[in-house]
Design a protein around this motif. Structure first.
Motif, PDB file in Angstrom:
ATOM      1  N   GLU A  25       0.830  -1.206   0.000  1.00  0.00           N
ATOM      2  CA  GLU A  25       0.000   0.000   0.000  1.00  0.00           C
ATOM      3  C   GLU A  25       0.862   1.253   0.000  1.00  0.00           C
ATOM      4  N   ARG A  26       2.017   1.210   0.610  1.00  0.00           N
ATOM      5  CA  ARG A  26       2.930   2.353   0.616  1.00  0.00           C
ATOM      6  C   ARG A  26       3.414   2.675  -0.799  1.00  0.00           C
ATOM      7  N   VAL A  27       3.564   1.655  -1.597  1.00  0.00           N
ATOM      8  CA  VAL A  27       4.053   1.838  -2.964  1.00  0.00           C
ATOM      9  C   VAL A  27       2.927   2.280  -3.896  1.00  0.00           C
ATOM     10  N   THR A  28       1.771   1.633  -3.782  1.00  0.00           N
ATOM     11  CA  THR A  28       0.673   1.891  -4.728  1.00  0.00           C
ATOM     12  C   THR A  28      -0.174   3.098  -4.347  1.00  0.00           C
ATOM     13  N   GLY A  29      -0.186   3.449  -3.070  1.00  0.00           N
ATOM     14  CA  GLY A  29      -0.967   4.601  -2.646  1.00  0.00           C
ATOM     15  C   GLY A  29      -2.376   4.267  -2.205  1.00  0.00           C
ATOM     16  N   SER A  30      -2.812   3.031  -2.387  1.00  0.00           N
ATOM     17  CA  SER A  30      -4.148   2.663  -1.909  1.00  0.00           C
ATOM     18  C   SER A  30      -4.190   1.179  -1.576  1.00  0.00           C
ATOM     19  N   LYS A  31      -5.054   0.864  -0.640  1.00  0.00           N
ATOM     20  CA  LYS A  31      -5.209  -0.527  -0.212  1.00  0.00           C
ATOM     21  C   LYS A  31      -5.807  -1.364  -1.340  1.00  0.00           C
ATOM     22  N   GLU A  32      -6.725  -0.762  -2.093  1.00  0.00           N
ATOM     23  CA  GLU A  32      -7.375  -1.474  -3.189  1.00  0.00           C
ATOM     24  C   GLU A  32      -6.369  -1.852  -4.274  1.00  0.00           C
ATOM     25  N   ARG A  33      -5.509  -0.908  -4.645  1.00  0.00           N
ATOM     26  CA  ARG A  33      -4.500  -1.212  -5.668  1.00  0.00           C
ATOM     27  C   ARG A  33      -3.507  -2.265  -5.168  1.00  0.00           C
ATOM     28  N   ALA A  34      -3.145  -2.165  -3.915  1.00  0.00           N
ATOM     29  CA  ALA A  34      -2.225  -3.146  -3.344  1.00  0.00           C
ATOM     30  C   ALA A  34      -2.858  -4.537  -3.367  1.00  0.00           C
ATOM     31  N   SER A  35      -4.118  -4.606  -3.005  1.00  0.00           N
ATOM     32  CA  SER A  35      -4.826  -5.877  -3.008  1.00  0.00           C
ATOM     33  C   SER A  35      -4.934  -6.439  -4.423  1.00  0.00           C
ATOM     34  N   ASP A  36      -5.261  -5.580  -5.388  1.00  0.00           N
ATOM     35  CA  ASP A  36      -5.339  -6.022  -6.779  1.00  0.00           C
ATOM     36  C   ASP A  36      -3.998  -6.555  -7.266  1.00  0.00           C
ATOM     37  N   ALA A  37      -2.923  -5.857  -6.892  1.00  0.00           N
ATOM     38  CA  ALA A  37      -1.585  -6.287  -7.312  1.00  0.00           C
ATOM     39  C   ALA A  37      -1.232  -7.648  -6.706  1.00  0.00           C
ATOM     40  N   LEU A  38      -1.608  -7.855  -5.464  1.00  0.00           N
ATOM     41  CA  LEU A  38      -1.319  -9.154  -4.837  1.00  0.00           C
ATOM     42  C   LEU A  38      -2.164 -10.265  -5.452  1.00  0.00           C
ATOM     43  N   HIS A  39      -3.395  -9.982  -5.822  1.00  0.00           N
ATOM     44  CA  HIS A  39      -4.217 -11.007  -6.464  1.00  0.00           C
ATOM     45  C   HIS A  39      -3.620 -11.389  -7.815  1.00  0.00           C
ATOM     46  N   GLU A  40      -3.168 -10.372  -8.553  1.00  0.00           N
ATOM     47  CA  GLU A  40      -2.514 -10.643  -9.839  1.00  0.00           C
ATOM     48  C   GLU A  40      -1.210 -11.416  -9.619  1.00  0.00           C
ATOM     49  N   THR A  41      -0.503 -11.118  -8.548  1.00  0.00           N
ATOM     50  CA  THR A  41       0.734 -11.831  -8.218  1.00  0.00           C
ATOM     51  C   THR A  41       0.436 -13.299  -7.954  1.00  0.00           C
ATOM     52  N   TRP A  42      -0.648 -13.573  -7.250  1.00  0.00           N
ATOM     53  CA  TRP A  42      -1.075 -14.958  -6.980  1.00  0.00           C
ATOM     54  C   TRP A  42      -1.266 -15.699  -8.306  1.00  0.00           C
ATOM     55  N   LEU A  43      -1.935 -15.029  -9.249  1.00  0.00           N
ATOM     56  CA  LEU A  43      -2.173 -15.661 -10.546  1.00  0.00           C
ATOM     57  C   LEU A  43      -0.870 -15.870 -11.312  1.00  0.00           C
ATOM     58  N   ARG A  44       0.031 -14.933 -11.219  1.00  0.00           N
ATOM     59  CA  ARG A  44       1.317 -15.074 -11.910  1.00  0.00           C
ATOM     60  C   ARG A  44       2.179 -16.159 -11.275  1.00  0.00           C
ATOM     61  N   LEU A  45       2.051 -16.323  -9.961  1.00  0.00           N
ATOM     62  CA  LEU A  45       2.807 -17.392  -9.293  1.00  0.00           C
ATOM     63  C   LEU A  45       2.364 -18.764  -9.792  1.00  0.00           C
ATOM     64  N   GLU A  46       1.127 -18.861 -10.210  1.00  0.00           N
ATOM     65  CA  GLU A  46       0.605 -20.131 -10.731  1.00  0.00           C
ATOM     66  C   GLU A  46       1.430 -20.609 -11.925  1.00  0.00           C
ATOM     67  N   ASN A  47       1.889 -19.667 -12.741  1.00  0.00           N
ATOM     68  CA  ASN A  47       2.660 -20.025 -13.942  1.00  0.00           C
ATOM     69  C   ASN A  47       4.143 -19.712 -13.810  1.00  0.00           C
ATOM     70  N   ALA A  48       4.568 -19.248 -12.657  1.00  0.00           N
ATOM     71  CA  ALA A  48       5.965 -18.856 -12.474  1.00  0.00           C
ATOM     72  C   ALA A  48       6.871 -20.078 -12.505  1.00  0.00           C
ATOM     73  N   ASN A  49       8.060 -19.873 -12.993  1.00  0.00           N
ATOM     74  CA  ASN A  49       9.056 -20.935 -13.050  1.00  0.00           C
ATOM     75  C   ASN A  49      10.060 -20.695 -11.936  1.00  0.00           C
ATOM     76  N   VAL A  50       9.708 -21.164 -10.749  1.00  0.00           N
ATOM     77  CA  VAL A  50      10.586 -21.008  -9.585  1.00  0.00           C
ATOM     78  C   VAL A  50      11.195 -22.378  -9.325  1.00  0.00           C
ATOM     79  N   SER A  51      12.458 -22.528  -9.662  1.00  0.00           N
ATOM     80  CA  SER A  51      13.083 -23.851  -9.588  1.00  0.00           C
ATOM     81  C   SER A  51      13.800 -24.100  -8.263  1.00  0.00           C
ATOM     82  N   ALA A  52      14.222 -23.036  -7.585  1.00  0.00           N
ATOM     83  CA  ALA A  52      14.966 -23.220  -6.330  1.00  0.00           C
ATOM     84  C   ALA A  52      14.248 -22.508  -5.197  1.00  0.00           C
ATOM     85  N   GLN A  53      14.606 -22.899  -3.985  1.00  0.00           N
ATOM     86  CA  GLN A  53      14.045 -22.247  -2.814  1.00  0.00           C
ATOM     87  C   GLN A  53      14.400 -20.764  -2.833  1.00  0.00           C
ATOM     88  N   VAL A  54      13.472 -19.921  -2.404  1.00  0.00           N
ATOM     89  CA  VAL A  54      13.691 -18.483  -2.343  1.00  0.00           C
ATOM     90  C   VAL A  54      14.127 -18.148  -0.932  1.00  0.00           C
TER      91      VAL A  54
END
Length: 182
Positions: A25-54
């Protein structure tokens, strides 16, 4: 869920969702935008190619969400721009009324008549200066005449055109000069 790095990141995102929203929220300026960005991140993680532990899951998720937020902001700016263009296209052009159009066409015809009344050399010099934007010295070189003769012919051509326009009943206040480079 399996123990793949991708599923672990999704699990951390779900568990720490409130914390991640506050941070984003500090970056986006609103809680709604932050929430939308995290939901989109969830969807992108579904197809992400993460091969090693982070090593730092929060930083990884926030970095990914930050990129998503930037992409969303760019899309919104582009759409706002398109909306602005559509709004501007709907504004009526008050200057394009029929009377003004007819008057402008009459001025153009009167100017054409004035140009026809010039000698060919004067007309060519005037057009070279005012239409082509040539400097007086360039016109002199082109026609093989002196600079003083170019100035004289140009002045005579301008006076003739102004007189013809005034005879038509049209005055051009302040139009004697224009952007000229000498």
């Amino acid at each position: 869920m399996s123990d793949s790095p991708r599923s672990q990141l999704k699990q951390i995102l779900a568990e720490r969702y409130a914390y991640l929203v506050r941070r984003l929220e500090r970056v986006t300026g609103s809680k709604e935008r932050a929430s939308d960005a995290l939901h989109e991140t969830w969807l992108r993680l579904e197809n992400a190619n993460v091969s090693a532990q982070v090593a730092n899951a929060d930083a990884y998720i926030l970095g990914m969400a930050n990129n998503v937020a930037i992409d969303q902001h760019r899309r919104e700016r582009r759409h706002l721009h398109d909306d602005d263009v559509e709004t501007l296209l709907e504004v009526p052009d008050e200057l394009a009324n029929p009377e003004r159009i007819v008057a402008a066409r009459r001025k153009v015809e009167a100017l054409k008549d004035a140009l026809r009344g010039l000698t060919p050399r004067r007309r060519d010099i005037l057009l070279a200066a005012r239409v082509d934007g040539l400097l007086n010295r360039e016109i002199a070189e082109r026609f093989g005449i002196s600079l003083r003769l170019v100035e004289s012919e140009l002045s005579a051509a301008m006076k003739h055109c102004m007189q013809c326009m005034q005879d038509m009943g049209d005055t051009f206040p302040g139009s004697k000069g224009g952007p000229r480079k000498f």
